[in-house]
Enzyme design. Structure first.
Site, mmCIF file in Angstrom:
data_model
loop_
_atom_site.group_PDB
_atom_site.id
_atom_site.type_symbol
_atom_site.label_atom_id
_atom_site.label_comp_id
_atom_site.label_asym_id
_atom_site.label_seq_id
_atom_site.Cartn_x
_atom_site.Cartn_y
_atom_site.Cartn_z
ATOM 1 N N MET A 1 91.004 67.462 35.634
ATOM 2 C CA MET A 1 90.848 68.258 34.420
ATOM 3 C C MET A 1 90.308 69.637 34.792
ATOM 4 O O MET A 1 90.131 69.942 35.957
ATOM 5 C CB MET A 1 89.924 67.539 33.452
ATOM 6 C CG MET A 1 90.561 66.308 32.863
ATOM 7 S SD MET A 1 89.488 65.516 31.679
ATOM 8 C CE MET A 1 88.166 64.974 32.695
ATOM 9 N N ARG B 1 82.549 72.892 31.565
ATOM 10 C CA ARG B 1 82.955 71.891 32.564
ATOM 11 C C ARG B 1 83.423 70.592 31.916
ATOM 12 O O ARG B 1 82.750 70.050 31.062
ATOM 13 C CB ARG B 1 81.771 71.577 33.486
ATOM 14 C CG ARG B 1 81.002 72.790 33.917
ATOM 15 C CD ARG B 1 79.722 72.410 34.664
ATOM 16 N NE ARG B 1 79.982 71.724 35.917
ATOM 17 C CZ ARG B 1 79.025 71.185 36.667
ATOM 18 N NH1 ARG B 1 77.766 71.213 36.269
ATOM 19 N NH2 ARG B 1 79.330 70.596 37.789
ATOM 20 N N HIS C 1 90.202 67.992 48.223
ATOM 21 C CA HIS C 1 90.948 67.045 47.387
ATOM 22 C C HIS C 1 91.556 65.916 48.218
ATOM 23 O O HIS C 1 91.424 64.736 47.907
ATOM 24 C CB HIS C 1 92.040 67.800 46.623
ATOM 25 C CG HIS C 1 92.851 66.911 45.746
ATOM 26 N ND1 HIS C 1 94.046 66.366 46.146
ATOM 27 C CD2 HIS C 1 92.615 66.447 44.498
ATOM 28 C CE1 HIS C 1 94.521 65.620 45.168
ATOM 29 N NE2 HIS C 1 93.680 65.645 44.164
HETATM 30 P P1 ADP Z 1 84.788 69.403 39.059
HETATM 31 O O1 ADP Z 1 84.537 68.206 38.232
HETATM 32 O O2 ADP Z 1 86.204 69.715 39.281
HETATM 33 O O3 ADP Z 1 83.930 69.414 40.285
HETATM 34 P P2 ADP Z 1 82.814 71.119 37.917
HETATM 35 O O4 ADP Z 1 82.640 71.183 36.465
HETATM 36 O O5 ADP Z 1 81.835 70.298 38.651
HETATM 37 O O6 ADP Z 1 84.282 70.630 38.184
HETATM 38 O O7 ADP Z 1 82.783 72.603 38.424
HETATM 39 C C1 ADP Z 1 83.564 73.168 39.412
HETATM 40 C C2 ADP Z 1 82.714 73.953 40.368
HETATM 41 O O8 ADP Z 1 81.972 74.960 39.706
HETATM 42 C C3 ADP Z 1 81.711 73.101 41.075
HETATM 43 O O9 ADP Z 1 81.663 73.458 42.416
HETATM 44 C C4 ADP Z 1 80.422 73.420 40.393
HETATM 45 O O10 ADP Z 1 79.327 73.239 41.238
HETATM 46 C C5 ADP Z 1 80.604 74.863 39.980
HETATM 47 N N1 ADP Z 1 79.828 75.123 38.776
HETATM 48 C C6 ADP Z 1 79.935 74.485 37.608
HETATM 49 N N2 ADP Z 1 79.030 74.930 36.727
HETATM 50 C C7 ADP Z 1 78.320 75.882 37.341
HETATM 51 C C8 ADP Z 1 77.224 76.726 36.954
HETATM 52 N N3 ADP Z 1 76.678 76.626 35.751
HETATM 53 N N4 ADP Z 1 76.752 77.578 37.862
HETATM 54 C C9 ADP Z 1 77.302 77.668 39.098
HETATM 55 N N5 ADP Z 1 78.325 76.923 39.525
HETATM 56 C C10 ADP Z 1 78.836 76.029 38.657
HETATM 57 MG MG MG Z 2 82.039 68.895 40.195
#
Ligand code: ADP
Ligand code: MG
Ligand code: MG
Length: 938
Positions: free
Chosen positions: A143, A132, A494
């Site tokens: 991103m 992430r 968004h």
């Molecule tokens: P953004 O900053 O675009 O929200 P994220 O890194 O938070 O991106 O992740 C995108 C989606 O994936 C979010 O809805 C997040 O909750 C989910 N997500 C991220 N990591 C995990 C994980 N380890 N397990 C389950 N869902 C995840």
């Molecule tokens: Mg997020």
């Protein structure tokens, strides 16, 4: 390694080398120095994290939130954060990481395998992770993030075995290949969708969830074939290799177009880089007892103190925000999974308290067990920010001083934007309704693409951007639109998030809209809208109406104008309470730039205490005046000029009288004539055309002669470089009778008010002074006329004579100039123009390129260049005070209304800033922020 340290020349990272422009610190946080330890990766697992909330710079917002939640004992899947420093190093080293960091990461992977009790690639219990992105400042959707990493042909069988759910395992694999393929391998999304559609079609599946394990297996096979075709290589099977590639893709995404655009828009520095969070996956898509969702502890659109959010059963993270399936309101989670809901409420309430701010959170429920995946301060509208800040104080959660910091100064302008006239609004039927994502009245011509929004807005049209859903690259269209309307998506989609942040009215998820973006039409009920048709909506109620509806001023403006009582407007009362707190804290005075009595009244009502710049020449353009001004300019002898000036005198006197009166005894700085004279004359080309026409049709001889004289004088006055030409103090020196007339008008008006028993405090300001003798020359005239007028009128009034510091020589010789000047007002527009040598009117031609190449972070005309221009200001302050310790110091350039510039002016010890009337509330709050975060002289 050894080779690297021996390298004699270190490549300079241009990103790193650029000094960060100072941003007003949101909260004074101690930043832990991690550099010394040469640590690049920080773990969070099992109630213990190596980072915490103070480490946003290093861990990014997401990473620091995950660490903080872990330390607080909240259920957070374990993982580690690769720091922003690693990202910067990656760029500096030519897009690779030193082996030492690679090793550090491998160690963290091993550790994660241990705490997770699963292994990368295992066929019985494979470890899957998300990769992430997460910078210091949240950049929603700008991103990339990759989920389900670690799956390969063997591990997918392991996942199937562990969960006894083949459908789920292959769906996860499908999603992973698609995300990895798109983000890392840069294969267009459509190509994957095309394959997926083909399988769905063959299996007669209408929606994704209709597809069973077989169909998903087939999809995986097709995806893998696609990857092979597009990249010439098979889909990578080694999880560690997948991880490295995903990490690098996240680093790379820091510099994708939309992220760069976003940073420009929100003044986020380019050099800070992103962190990467690697976290064990939890699955909201493992069945009907699983779910995923997002929410806010309070309503981010209105500030209302109500738990707020959305979720989807049997879904994975992205599904909620992607706007593909319409999510359910979070209240319903209470019925679906009561235990998890209760725990979520408790945790989020605790987070709000802990962070002392509303939280925007992400969660996933796997088999009824709740996991927290993110928490951060929630982005909110200016309206909500004011409501929340005042509520927090009312709830005794924080002091007014802390509450001030919860409101971004610039967001206050949103509260001044128009609302619909209720009577007009009622006249139209409601065509449809959507979710009220961002409040405000929007009325405009429909456009269906961001490109058209931008193009139409450039032609001065008011547009409404109507789309099925918006994507990150729509931000430019969203920025120019009056409002944003989407057919799909929820309150956290968004369009909703970005609309709120921009303060753009938005209604989302108006599902009755049938939009055909290609054909550029939109149907609602039995009506069809084409591009260019008028549409209106109310972002506070979600109502959408076809047609144009007049707007009227916001409640705050209505109260200020006396059209509404303060008791009738909740938001007005909160707004003025908050600004009252700001006034107690700030040490900078706030004045306004205003030329007319009505503008001055408004500025006073907004809280300006004084006029920092009254431009007399603006008065010359008033009705029936320009002819007199022209006569003055055209005069080729002093006598004629004086005759014309005599006609202008009563008009100017009347203006000054009005402005003084509107300021209720507060100081009013009046600048003597500044622009080059030809600005008051017709254009040479126009005159030539007129003359040619008159000659051609044998027109009136007197008129023709008049035009010819005018043309002759225009040609005489022509300058090659008028901004550096015969203007400012140079006019007053060559035509002293102009200064005389203006001084007389000022003092006659002032004396008249004094005789009426009102207080006045005129400050006569001579522009464009670069040499003390220029000022001396003009000051003699002003003082003489003042004495004459006071004698004639038999009253004495106090006044000051001072100058603008806007020519670099003026700043450099400020000690000499202060011998004559009782005050300095920094004209930072001209000072920026002349210090950089950038023409204010031409900078547009190259500023974009300068920003792209990172030569300049920001437009120096919007936000003061503290390193260069600002140093001239600091120097002049110091020199001026040395000569005249009580010299009054202020600023009247555009920068006077810009929060980060205000921060700087506070620091160098100015007494006041002056800005346009509408910016006054922003400046009051920004001055309070400055006082709270930095001491004068620091
Ligand atoms: P953004 O900053 O675009 O929200 P994220 O890194 O938070 O991106 O992740 C995108 C989606 O994936 C979010 O809805 C997040 O909750 C989910 N997500 C991220 N990591 C995990 C994980 N380890 N397990 C389950 N869902 C995840
Ligand atoms: Mg997020
Ligand atoms: Mg100027």
């Amino acid at each position: 390694m050894a080779k690297k340290t021996a390298k004699p020349v270190k490549r300079v990272n241009p990103v790193k080398a650029a000094k960060p422009a100072p941003r007003p610190a949101k909260k004074p946080v101690a930043v832990k120095a991690a550099k010394a330890a040469k640590k690049y990766i920080y773990s969070f697992a099992d109630g213990k994290a190596e980072g915490d909330r103070t480490m946003k710079d290093i861990l990014g917002g997401k990473g620091s939130g995950l660490a903080e939640m872990t330390n607080a004992g909240l259920p957070v899947p374990p993982g580690f954060t690769i720091s922003t420093a690693a990202c910067n190093l990656w760029y500096a080293e030519g897009r690779r990481l030193p082996q030492a960091i690679e090793d550090e990461m491998t160690a963290h992977v091993r550790k994660l395998e241990q705490v997770a009790g699963s292994q990368f690639g295992s066929t019985s219990n494979p470890l899957l992770v998300s990769v992430r992105s997460g910078a210091k400042f949240s950049m929603p959707g700008m991103m990339d993030t990759i989920l389900n990493l670690g799956l390969n042909d063997a591990a997918v069988e392991g996942l199937k075995a562990r969960t006894s759910n083949g459908r789920f395992a292959y769906d996860s694999y499908r999603r992973f290949i698609q995300m990895f393929g798109n983000v890392v391998l840069e294969i267009p999304k459509e190509k994957f969708e095309h394959e997926f559609e083909a399988v769905k079609h063959a299996h007669r599946a209408k929606i994704d969830t209709d597809l069973g394990e077989d169909g998903l297996k087939e999809t995986v096979a097709r995806y893998q074939a696609l990857v092979r075709k597009e990249t010439g290589k098979p889909f990578p099977q080694d999880p560690v290799q997948q991880l490295k590639a995903a990490r690098d893709a996240v680093f790379r995404s820091w510099n994708n177009d939309r992220a760069i655009k976003y940073r420009r828009m929100y003044d986020i520095p380019d050099h800070i880089g992103t962190a990467v969070n690697v976290q064990k996956m939890v699955f909201g898509n493992s069945g009907e007892r699983s779910a995923t969702g997002v929410g806010f502890t309070r309503n981010p659109a209105t500030g209302e103190n109500r738990f707020f959010g959305e979720f989807l059963v049997n879904a994975q993270g992205e599904d909620v925000v992607a706007g593909v399936r319409t999510p359910r309101p979070i209240d319903e989670l209470k019925d679906v999974m009561p235990k998890a809901y209760k725990e979520l409420r408790a945790i989020t309430a605790r987070l709000e308290k802990h962070y002392n701010d509303i939280q925007d959170f992400e969660f996933t429920i796997e088999d009824e067990k709740l996991y927290m995946l993110q928490t951060r301060s929630g982005k909110r509208t200016g309206y909500a920010a004011v409501v929340i800040a005042t509520d927090f104080v009312a709830e005794k959660r924080m002091t007014p001083r802390d509450a001030l910091l919860l409101v971004e100064p610039a967001a206050l302008s949103q509260l001044l934007s128009p609302v619909f006239d209720p009577a007009e609004w009622k006249k139209l039927p409601v065509a449809t309704r959507g979710l009220p994502a961002s409040p405000g009245a929007a009325s405009g011509q429909v456009v269906f693409t961001s490109e058209h929004a931008v193009a139409w807005a450039e032609q001065g049209k008011k547009v409404l951007l109507v789309r099925k859903e918006t994507a990150p690259d729509d931000i430019h269209g969203m920025e120019v639109a009056q409002g944003i309307l989407t057919a799909t998506g929820g309150m956290t989609s968004h369009a909703a998030v970005v609309g709120r942040q921009m303060g753009r009215p938005s209604v989302v998820g108006a599902s009755a809209l049938r939009i055909d973006e290609k054909a550029k039409v939109c149907a609602v009920g039995d009506q069809t809208l084409k591009e260019g048709d008028w549409l209106s909506f109310d972002g506070l109620t979600g109502e959408v109406k076809i047609g144009k509806v007049a707007t009227r001023p916001s409640e705050i403006l209505q109260v200020l104008a006396g059209e509404m009582q303060p008791q009738q407007s909740d938001i007005y009362r909160r707004f003025s309470t908050l600004l009252g707190w700001a006034d107690k804290v700030r040490t900078l005075g706030i004045r306004a730039n205003a030329d007319q009595p009505d503008q001055s009244e408004l500025a006073y009502a907004f809280g300006a205490r004084g006029i920092g710049l009254c431009r007399t020449e603006h008065m010359f353009f008033g009705e029936g005046r320009i002819e007199k001004v022209q006569r003055m300019i055209l005069a080729d002898n002093e006598q004629d000029r004086r005759a014309a000036l005599a006609e202008l005198l009563p008009l100017q006197r009347g203006d000054f009288y009005g402005v003084f009166k509107a300021m209720h005894g507060e100081p009013v700085t009046i600048r003597t004539i500044d622009p080059p004279l030809h600005e008051f004359l017709p254009k040479r080309e126009d005159l030539m055309v007129d003359i040619a026409k008159l000659e051609a049709r044998g027109g009136d001889a007197a008129e023709l002669a008049g035009k010819k004289t005018l043309l002759h004088r225009v040609e005489q006055l022509h300058e090659f470089n008028p901004m550096l030409g015969h203007r400012g103090v140079r006019l007053g020196i060559t035509y002293p009778e102009i200064t005389e007339m203006q001084a007389r008008a000022i003092f006659e008006a002032a004396c008249q008010l004094a005789k009426e028993g009102l207080k006045v405090l005129p400050e006569v300001m001579i522009p464009l002074v670069g040499h003390v003798k220029e000022l001396r020359d003009q000051k003699l005239i002003v003082d003489r006329v003042a004495a004459e007028v006071m004698k004639e009128q038999q009253v004495r009034i106090k006044y000051l004579v001072g100058t603008m510091i806007e020519v670099p020589r003026g700043a450099v010789t400020a000690d000499e100039i202060a011998q004559e000047a009782q005050f300095f007002s920094f004209g930072t527009n001209d000072l920026t123009q002349m210090t950089f040598g950038f023409s204010r009117d031409d900078i547009g031609k190259f500023l974009g390129v300068y920003q792209e190449r990172k030569i300049l972070d920001r437009d120096p005309f919007q936000s003061i260049d503290t390193v260069g221009v600002g140093q001239l200001v600091a120097m002049a302050v110091e020199k001026g005070r040395r000569t005249r310790p009580d010299i009054k110091l202020g600023v009247c350039g555009e920068h006077g209304g810009d929060p980060s510039s205000i921060h700087f002016f506070h620091k160098v010890g100015l007494k006041y800033v002056s800005c346009s009337p509408y910016r006054v509330p922003v400046a009051r709050l920004a001055a309070a922020h400055a006082a709270l975060s930095v001491k004068v002289g620091d």
